[in-house]
Enzyme design. Structure first.
Site, PDB file in Angstrom:
ATOM      1  N   GLU A   1      56.535  18.201  66.684  1.00 40.87           N
ATOM      2  CA  GLU A   1      57.049  19.301  67.521  1.00 40.87           C
ATOM      3  C   GLU A   1      56.473  20.664  67.097  1.00 40.87           C
ATOM      4  OE1 GLU A   1      59.516  19.483  70.350  1.00 40.87           O
ATOM      5  OE2 GLU A   1      58.236  21.244  70.214  1.00 40.87           O
TER       6      GLU A   1
ATOM      7  N   ASP B   1      42.475  27.197  68.212  1.00 40.12           N
ATOM      8  CA  ASP B   1      43.852  26.803  67.873  1.00 40.12           C
ATOM      9  C   ASP B   1      44.681  26.658  69.156  1.00 40.12           C
ATOM     10  OD1 ASP B   1      46.112  26.746  65.635  1.00 40.12           O
ATOM     11  OD2 ASP B   1      46.823  28.064  67.242  1.00 40.12           O
TER      12      ASP B   1
ATOM     13  N   LYS C   1      48.175  20.759  64.423  1.00 39.86           N
ATOM     14  CA  LYS C   1      47.623  20.617  65.791  1.00 39.86           C
ATOM     15  C   LYS C   1      46.160  20.214  65.792  1.00 39.86           C
ATOM     16  CE  LYS C   1      48.080  24.715  64.117  1.00 39.86           C
ATOM     17  NZ  LYS C   1      48.561  26.043  64.350  1.00 39.86           N
TER      18      LYS C   1
ATOM     19  N   GLU D   1      45.919  30.875  60.558  1.00 36.78           N
ATOM     20  CA  GLU D   1      45.520  29.670  59.825  1.00 36.78           C
ATOM     21  C   GLU D   1      44.844  30.109  58.520  1.00 36.78           C
ATOM     22  OE1 GLU D   1      46.228  26.433  61.112  1.00 36.78           O
ATOM     23  OE2 GLU D   1      47.412  27.802  62.294  1.00 36.78           O
TER      24      GLU D   1
ATOM     25  N   LYS E   1      46.424  23.200  71.070  1.00 35.25           N
ATOM     26  CA  LYS E   1      47.797  23.134  71.595  1.00 35.25           C
ATOM     27  C   LYS E   1      47.798  22.764  73.083  1.00 35.25           C
ATOM     28  CE  LYS E   1      49.315  26.378  68.071  1.00 35.25           C
ATOM     29  NZ  LYS E   1      49.292  27.795  67.688  1.00 35.25           N
TER      30      LYS E   1
ATOM     31  N   GLY F   1      54.853  26.817  67.506  1.00 33.07           N
ATOM     32  CA  GLY F   1      55.714  27.069  66.335  1.00 33.07           C
ATOM     33  C   GLY F   1      57.167  26.714  66.546  1.00 33.07           C
TER      34      GLY F   1
END
Ligand SMILES: NC(=O)C1=CN([C@@H]2O[C@H](COP(=O)(O)OP(=O)(O)OC[C@H]3O[C@@H](n4cnc5c(N)ncnc54)[C@H](OP(=O)(O)O)[C@@H]3O)[C@@H](O)[C@H]2O)C=CC1
Ligand SMILES: N[C@@H](CC=O)C(=O)O
Ligand code: NA
Length: 424
Positions: free
Chosen positions: A128, A200, A104, A189, A204, A133
């Site tokens: 995807e 993060d 991402k 991560e 997304k 996740g």
């Protein structure tokens, strides 16, 4: 049956899950795609850590071994981070290899550029697994919301922070202990800074906003707040008012603009997002025709994420069979107009400290009155001569909040320790 050869970059939490799934589910994949999948080579950094890898897989530390292998048709990037992942993906695409990634950071930063490179080389670039996740959310927005106008996408899109918040509130664990455990379980991560600071989740939300609204934005275009400065006191107080605090990403159409934010927010205990615990994620997509829809599942972890990676690998394989590689994963495009702060209204949770002496509360009330805002609920606790005031306001605009912060900043004795939005 013909075999599709795969080159994998990275064999950590997700890479190992992908390998396990390909080995365990080859019959189903063959049935669905008409092709056998084989992982031929895997690029790692420390080959000595992977000596147990079986199945005739070749380990390498040299990317050229994969790029120059004419048999390899799909490269699966599971290293993470921007460099050298970006350069490796570019090399793969220029060598006309299709690419699947869970990265991402990279897609939110260079997605449009890499997608164009893929398209120019008649290759697929699919990702995807980069959002939430194991939840199949990008393909769902792409395919199943292709006609409906989406008005809002919001949700819990980071497993690590949701795990930490759940363990802190339900088991009484310290922040440090909960983070250590999330790292051990493979949710965090490699460097968890992006998890806990909200970055993060912000990556997304950039990708979700591209799919839902067709807009191109970066994480520098909106406010991002993590859970690293969330106080146990505020979590407790929110609970007393009937809320749980969750790290939520919001992307919402307001008039002609889009408002995007990642921050801790108060979620009413009877709201669906309040019930999402541990590493689970949930994405609520609201469409004009369909109304609210909710997608729930594990947002982190090896096998759940591997399932999303495999869904991309099988899509690429079907395209190889049909010779239709090279279409954009997402081709919705609209101009991005950020919503202005005065258009965005939410109730707020305000956590304030002040000396426990006469006149302070009056000052606070005067400031609220001056900015035309009002209290919905309020509590006061005191210790060692300091009063801690917690307020839930009625809806106020971003501009009113800004003015409130400015006025409090000019009052030397009153401190605003936290201000969080309250979901309805
Ligand atoms: N973990 C999760 O739950 C999820 C992760 N993701 C994403 O998936 C990707 C992979 O994550 P994850 O599996 O957790 O990461 P890990 O840290 O567990 O694994 C990374 C792997 O990449 C290899 N690697 C790192 N740098 C290099 C390099 N320079 N050259 C070659 N190999 C390298 C490492 O090799 P070695 O083992 O030899 O050190 C390791 O095998 C990331 O983009 C992450 O954001 C997405 C969704 C969920
Ligand atoms: N570190 C991430 C992994 C999945 O994207 C998370 O905790 O959500
Ligand atoms: Na997903």
């Amino acid at each position: 049956m013909e075999t599709v050869q795969i080159g994998m970059l990275g064999l950590g939490t997700v890479g190992s899950g992908v390998l396990q799934m390909i080995q365990n589910n080859e019959d189903k994949v063959a049935n669905v795609t008409g092709r056998q999948l084989n992982v031929k080579k895997v690029l790692v950094k420390h080959p000595e850590r992977h000596q147990k890898v079986q199945g005739g897989i070749e380990l390498t530390t040299d990317i050229q071994e994969i790029i120059n292998d004419q048999e390899i048709q799909i490269v699966v990037e599971l290293i993470g981070g921007i460099h050298p992942a970006k350069e490796y993906i570019e090399m793969a695409l220029r060598s006309r290899k299709n690419v699947v990634t869970a990265n991402k950071d990279l897609i939110a930063t260079y997605g449009p550029e890499l997608s164009r490179l893929a398209h120019d080389n008649d290759c697929d670039l699919m990702y995807e697994a980069s959002v939430a996740g194991g939840i199949p959310i990008l393909r769902t927005i792409n395919n199943s919301f292709s006609a409906d106008k989406i008005t809002e996408v919001k949700g819990i899109v980071n497993g690590t922070t949701n795990y930490i918040l759940t363990q802190m509130s339900q088991q009484g664990w310290s922040y440090e202990k909960a983070l250590r455990e999330a790292q051990k379980l493979g949710f965090a991560e490699a460097d968890p800074t992006n998890d806990v600071t909200g970055k993060d989740a912000a990556f997304k939300m950039v990708i979700l906003s591209q799919f839902a609204f067709g807009i191109q934005l970066t994480i520098n275009d909106f406010n991002v707040t993590g859970i690293d400065r969330l106080s146990a006191f505020d979590v407790q107080q929110a609970g007393k008012f009937g809320y749980v605090i969750k790290l939520v990403g919001i992307s919402r159409v307001i008039n002609d603009g889009v408002f995007v934010e990642v921050a801790p927010v108060l979620v009413p205990v009877d709201h669906p997002l309040a019930t999402i615990n541990n590493e689970y994620n949930a994405v609520m997509v609201t469409g004009q025709a369909v109304g609210d829809t909710l997608f729930y599942g594990r947002g982190a972890g090896g096998l759940p994420t591997a399932n999303s990676v495999l869904s991309d690998i099988t899509s690429v394989t079907k395209n190889l069979v049909l010779k239709t590689n090279g279409n954009f994963f997402n081709n919705y495009q609209q101009r991005y107009i950020p919503a202005t702060t005065d258009q965005v209204a939410y109730p707020y949770f305000l956590s304030i400290t002040m000396p426990d002496i006469t006149g302070q509360m009056l000052k606070l009330t005067q400031i609220m009155t001056e900015i035309n805002a009002s209290f919905s609920q309020i509590t006061q606790t005191e210790a060692n001569g300091i009063a801690r005031i917690v307020i839930i306001t009625h809806a106020m605009s971003g501009s009113q909040l800004h003015e409130f912060k400015a006025q409090i900043a000019s009052e030397p004795t009153i401190n605003l320790d936290a201000a969080y939005k309250v979901l309805k």
